[in-house]
Design a protein around this motif. Sequence first.
Motif, PDB file in Angstrom:
ATOM      1  N   LEU A 192       0.851  -1.186   0.000  1.00  0.00           N
ATOM      2  CA  LEU A 192       0.000   0.000   0.000  1.00  0.00           C
ATOM      3  C   LEU A 192       0.891   1.241   0.000  1.00  0.00           C
ATOM      4  CD1 LEU A 192      -2.585  -1.121   2.714  1.00  0.00           C
ATOM      5  CD2 LEU A 192      -2.930  -1.068   0.234  1.00  0.00           C
ATOM      6  N   ASN A 193       0.450   2.281  -0.687  1.00  0.00           N
ATOM      7  CA  ASN A 193       1.244   3.506  -0.762  1.00  0.00           C
ATOM      8  C   ASN A 193       1.594   4.065   0.610  1.00  0.00           C
ATOM      9  OD1 ASN A 193       1.612   3.742  -3.512  1.00  0.00           O
ATOM     10  ND2 ASN A 193      -0.423   4.676  -3.808  1.00  0.00           N
ATOM     11  N   ARG A 194       0.637   3.988   1.542  1.00  0.00           N
ATOM     12  CA  ARG A 194       0.899   4.553   2.872  1.00  0.00           C
ATOM     13  C   ARG A 194       2.042   3.804   3.560  1.00  0.00           C
ATOM     14  NH1 ARG A 194      -4.509   2.131   5.821  1.00  0.00           N
ATOM     15  NH2 ARG A 194      -3.509   0.266   6.601  1.00  0.00           N
ATOM     16  N   ASN A 195       2.158   2.498   3.281  1.00  0.00           N
ATOM     17  CA  ASN A 195       3.241   1.734   3.895  1.00  0.00           C
ATOM     18  C   ASN A 195       4.592   2.060   3.262  1.00  0.00           C
ATOM     19  OD1 ASN A 195       1.725   0.487   5.873  1.00  0.00           O
ATOM     20  ND2 ASN A 195       1.181  -1.247   4.568  1.00  0.00           N
ATOM     21  N   ILE A 196       4.603   2.313   1.956  1.00  0.00           N
ATOM     22  CA  ILE A 196       5.853   2.723   1.287  1.00  0.00           C
ATOM     23  C   ILE A 196       6.354   4.007   1.954  1.00  0.00           C
ATOM     24  CG2 ILE A 196       6.841   3.566  -0.884  1.00  0.00           C
ATOM     25  CD1 ILE A 196       6.220   0.654  -1.161  1.00  0.00           C
ATOM     26  N   GLN A 197       5.433   4.936   2.171  1.00  0.00           N
ATOM     27  CA  GLN A 197       5.813   6.212   2.782  1.00  0.00           C
ATOM     28  C   GLN A 197       6.248   6.043   4.236  1.00  0.00           C
ATOM     29  OE1 GLN A 197       6.055   9.278   1.213  1.00  0.00           O
ATOM     30  NE2 GLN A 197       7.015   9.850   3.151  1.00  0.00           N
ATOM     31  N   GLN A 198       5.379   5.413   5.018  1.00  0.00           N
ATOM     32  CA  GLN A 198       5.605   5.383   6.467  1.00  0.00           C
ATOM     33  C   GLN A 198       6.657   4.374   6.910  1.00  0.00           C
ATOM     34  OE1 GLN A 198       1.728   4.583   8.100  1.00  0.00           O
ATOM     35  NE2 GLN A 198       0.830   6.441   7.237  1.00  0.00           N
ATOM     36  N   CYS A 199       6.870   3.326   6.096  1.00  0.00           N
ATOM     37  CA  CYS A 199       7.786   2.259   6.546  1.00  0.00           C
ATOM     38  C   CYS A 199       9.135   2.311   5.840  1.00  0.00           C
ATOM     39  CB  CYS A 199       7.154   0.897   6.333  1.00  0.00           C
ATOM     40  SG  CYS A 199       5.621   0.668   7.237  1.00  0.00           S
ATOM     41  N   LEU A 200       9.173   2.828   4.619  1.00  0.00           N
ATOM     42  CA  LEU A 200      10.458   2.891   3.914  1.00  0.00           C
ATOM     43  C   LEU A 200      10.979   4.319   3.844  1.00  0.00           C
ATOM     44  CD1 LEU A 200      10.039   0.384   0.911  1.00  0.00           C
ATOM     45  CD2 LEU A 200      10.865  -0.041   3.230  1.00  0.00           C
ATOM     46  N   LYS A 201      10.208   5.214   3.192  1.00  0.00           N
ATOM     47  CA  LYS A 201      10.704   6.575   2.950  1.00  0.00           C
ATOM     48  C   LYS A 201      11.041   7.298   4.244  1.00  0.00           C
ATOM     49  CE  LYS A 201       8.782   7.149  -1.636  1.00  0.00           C
ATOM     50  NZ  LYS A 201       7.622   7.583  -2.419  1.00  0.00           N
ATOM     51  N   ASP A 202      10.182   7.146   5.236  1.00  0.00           N
ATOM     52  CA  ASP A 202      10.420   7.845   6.502  1.00  0.00           C
ATOM     53  C   ASP A 202      11.680   7.355   7.214  1.00  0.00           C
ATOM     54  OD1 ASP A 202       8.126   9.131   5.916  1.00  0.00           O
ATOM     55  OD2 ASP A 202       6.936   8.371   7.614  1.00  0.00           O
ATOM     56  N   PHE A 203      12.168   6.175   6.823  1.00  0.00           N
ATOM     57  CA  PHE A 203      13.369   5.627   7.462  1.00  0.00           C
ATOM     58  C   PHE A 203      14.542   5.539   6.486  1.00  0.00           C
ATOM     59  CE2 PHE A 203       9.804   4.197   9.996  1.00  0.00           C
ATOM     60  CZ  PHE A 203      10.240   4.414  11.294  1.00  0.00           C
ATOM     61  N   ASP A 204      14.400   6.179   5.324  1.00  0.00           N
ATOM     62  CA  ASP A 204      15.455   6.183   4.301  1.00  0.00           C
ATOM     63  C   ASP A 204      15.888   4.775   3.897  1.00  0.00           C
ATOM     64  OD1 ASP A 204      15.550   8.954   4.137  1.00  0.00           O
ATOM     65  OD2 ASP A 204      16.879   9.076   5.888  1.00  0.00           O
ATOM     66  N   ILE A 205      14.927   3.877   3.791  1.00  0.00           N
ATOM     67  CA  ILE A 205      15.253   2.517   3.340  1.00  0.00           C
ATOM     68  C   ILE A 205      15.023   2.467   1.829  1.00  0.00           C
ATOM     69  CG2 ILE A 205      14.600   0.073   3.478  1.00  0.00           C
ATOM     70  CD1 ILE A 205      13.676   0.708   6.395  1.00  0.00           C
ATOM     71  N   PRO A 206      16.069   2.158   1.050  1.00  0.00           N
ATOM     72  CA  PRO A 206      15.901   2.185  -0.411  1.00  0.00           C
ATOM     73  C   PRO A 206      15.026   1.038  -0.931  1.00  0.00           C
ATOM     74  CG  PRO A 206      18.171   1.607   0.166  1.00  0.00           C
ATOM     75  CD  PRO A 206      17.461   1.882   1.449  1.00  0.00           C
ATOM     76  N   LEU A 207      14.248   1.342  -1.942  1.00  0.00           N
ATOM     77  CA  LEU A 207      13.414   0.348  -2.619  1.00  0.00           C
ATOM     78  C   LEU A 207      13.987   0.137  -4.014  1.00  0.00           C
ATOM     79  CD1 LEU A 207      10.821  -1.381  -2.943  1.00  0.00           C
ATOM     80  CD2 LEU A 207       9.584   0.714  -3.506  1.00  0.00           C
ATOM     81  N   TYR A 208      14.422  -1.069  -4.296  1.00  0.00           N
ATOM     82  CA  TYR A 208      14.998  -1.400  -5.608  1.00  0.00           C
ATOM     83  C   TYR A 208      13.913  -2.053  -6.453  1.00  0.00           C
ATOM     84  CZ  TYR A 208      19.428  -0.754  -3.134  1.00  0.00           C
ATOM     85  OH  TYR A 208      20.473  -0.250  -2.407  1.00  0.00           O
ATOM     86  N   LEU A 209      13.276  -1.268  -7.331  1.00  0.00           N
ATOM     87  CA  LEU A 209      12.250  -1.823  -8.211  1.00  0.00           C
ATOM     88  C   LEU A 209      12.915  -2.593  -9.348  1.00  0.00           C
ATOM     89  CD1 LEU A 209       9.800   1.215  -8.326  1.00  0.00           C
ATOM     90  CD2 LEU A 209       9.546  -0.895  -7.000  1.00  0.00           C
TER      91      LEU A 209
END
Lengths: 418, 475
Positions: A192-209
Amino acid sequence: MEHKDLVIIGGGSAGMAAAVAAYDAGIKDILILERTEFLGGILNQCIHNGFGLHEFKEELTGPEFLTRFVDQVKERGIAYELEANVLSLSKDKVVTYLSAKGKTEIQAKAVIMAAGCYERNSGAIGIPGTRPAGVITAGQAQLYLNEFGYMVGKKVFILGSGDIGLIMARRMTLEGAKVLGVAELMPYSNGLNRNIQQCLKDFDIPLYLSHTVTKIIGKEHLEAIEISQVDEKMRPIPGTEQRFDVDTLLLSIGLIPNNSILDQAGAIPSSTRGSKVNQNMETSIPGVFSCGNVLHVHDLVDYVVEEGRQAGAAAAAYLQGKEGKSEARIECVPGNGIGYVVPSWIDLEQAGDSIPLKFRCRKPSKNVYISISFNGKEIKKMLKLAMIPSEMEIMKLPKNLLDSNQGKLEVSLVAKGE
Amino acid sequence: MKDILIIGGGAVGAFVARKASSYNLKVSVIEACQDVGDVTSMANSAIVHSGYDPVPGTKKAIFNVKGNRMFPQVCKDLDVHFEPIGSLTVALNDAQYQMLLPLLERAKENGVPAELLSAEQVKAMEPNISPKVKGALLCPTAGTVNPFTLVAHAMENAVDNGVKVHLGEKVIGIEEKDGIFVVHTTRRDHEAKVVINCAGLHSDEIAAMVEPIDWSIKPRKGEYFVLDHYAKGLVNHVLFPLPSEKGKGILVTSTTSGNYLVGPSSEWDDDKEDFSTDAPTLANVKEQALMMVPNIPFREQIRTFSGLRATPSTHDFIIEPSKKYPNFINCGGIESPGLVSSPAIGEYVIDELVSKVLPLEPKESYNPKIRPYLHPATMDEQELNALIRKDPDYGIVVCNCEKVTLGEIKDCLSRSLPPQTVKAVKKRTRAGFGKCQGGFCQPKVVMLLAKHFGCSPADILYDNQGSEIIAKEAK
């Protein structure tokens, strides 16, 4: 042999909601069989918040959400048994289960399947490399942490951007672990978009698509992983390998309905690995219903309980003889751009005024029409500015748009302007 | 001072130990892993080969055929699941069919019942076989066995009869002094009158510790797919393609647990510790298997794995005393058909080789039967309910996929050779072997082990040293 009007397999959110709905519709002789020590299912380990926005108009944690349903079950005095493991269901609705009481057979008049799902794991996808300790599913890591109080690792990488993986990225970071990244095979996130924001972006965890894990390294315990970029056919591209020294690889690569009991009972299977159901959540075995994640994997528990209620009410109607017999039915199929549609069948004579259709798109789509056609003729069309596969769509189809009790109903996506 | 020290607790070591335990001897086994049967004995096709294809007169042929005849009784005594489903060696073209004829002759020479079947007969027996099938060689005495409990139960039976097992101990050197061997391990020194080397992949290294040897072991890797047990009746026999110099080929079989096994590949490896799998090899396994059975439901895949065959440079089993010491006996190069041969090897090593260097006096108290395991899944309702009334733990399901009860796990822990690791519990009870691969039950097993051994869950190992599952307690 014992007898019950309604046996519900699974005491999670779907099963409890179904029980409450059936009870409120007048069915009192109900038994919920739950295989673990608690009612509530997987919500017991989901201690984060974000549950209940639709159902209760507030944000609850998993245990708070489930407690409200446990209270509803208890207020009504609905019977349930814990550590009761269903072994089989026969076509004539004999439920056999094992518990500390012994092996028990119950002749049920109706059955609701609500056994949830399990996680796709490294064995199922056969990640190349070794099979050391330290490669576990995200939900299992969540179980260790939230129910038993143990961290499975300190340096973590996550394969798959499913919601449990995203939630665990944040949870383990807050517990002091370093999460080095999340690799997602698809060119878009599956959470879910909210989880991408709150769980990755807010903690600077990179997402490798468009990346996947191409090697697991370590003899007894995980030492490192190698990820590679994939091409449009999802094949790893040589030369793009990156190595991460980690002690833990969490897998969040999908959930699979835990539907073996219905499969063995002979219910017709669906493409979601659940069973095919009609608009009343009734499977191909009359009087056997299915709902929640054992039918198809949902994005929000709020929709799970809604579906559970639908199954509970339908089971009550079946038991009260309100459901008639009808052979004619409409086949619901996914068309262009759609992954699956629930229900698989519509029996118009048994349907309410509005039929909820649930489906997911195959890939992220912008500015598209959801088009519903019946026997080749478009009967409903709705513009969607954006759709993503991780979000389930629900569209209510007015019954009066269907002019026949047989034929084919197709849900498809049509680009704006076509 | 031990009479016999056995190095290696795989299938061969376990059956040598069990046979030795039938005599009045002091016997110890040292095993480098944290469980017995944890390397080649665990990761193989789990086939009880009939013995039709080894070259007549070789040790492979002799021990295979003898072992096959021993299997029904051994499995009965040890309470091990054995399914004598028979094997079909399948010809998919005329040239292959012609090759079945010499194989039939070889089977006869080895004393193995075999029969040539027509395409129609094969199709009737195996509805999912490729329509290209031209015929097959049926060997009715072949079967499948649970390889995990085979070794664990054989060793447990040996322990019940007085054998000592030391797990997690690795041999680092061997000295001979006045006819006695001193075996140095990572934990202690053992003195023994007779040493039996059953060290599998490392048997050449152990043998070379006492004298120069003219043989070696080269690992040959086999990769497999495991499918879940919901696709009933996919195949009814062990299906082999025609054998080649690379081995018995990629087979398709059911297992004793109702799963399906597809594999193995056959690739030389330089590393005796390399149990990795790789995508191109598995893709090739899949392709080969689909030629024989075109509709294998690979979507039911629940696991891939690889095992290493201990392939000897001599092309035959090495089962003989060392050149210099009649009391140092090598069992090396026991690759396929090693599992089926192991009971026969155990008897031969003790009765024919050890008997020449130690007096063998039968032990009066020897009991070849293991304390029976309870199998709730196959009990009738009355029997099961009587058991649950006595012990309600047999009604508590720990592993939902494989329906393993708490009672069964506790029973294992109460035995003379209890499982110490999560994988050892898995191998004995099947908890964690199902489609969710322990996703739900593994934490429960970890907590049970920690409670049983009185340690922290963080100390519980998945398999060998270093395979801790838990890093630390949460904040």
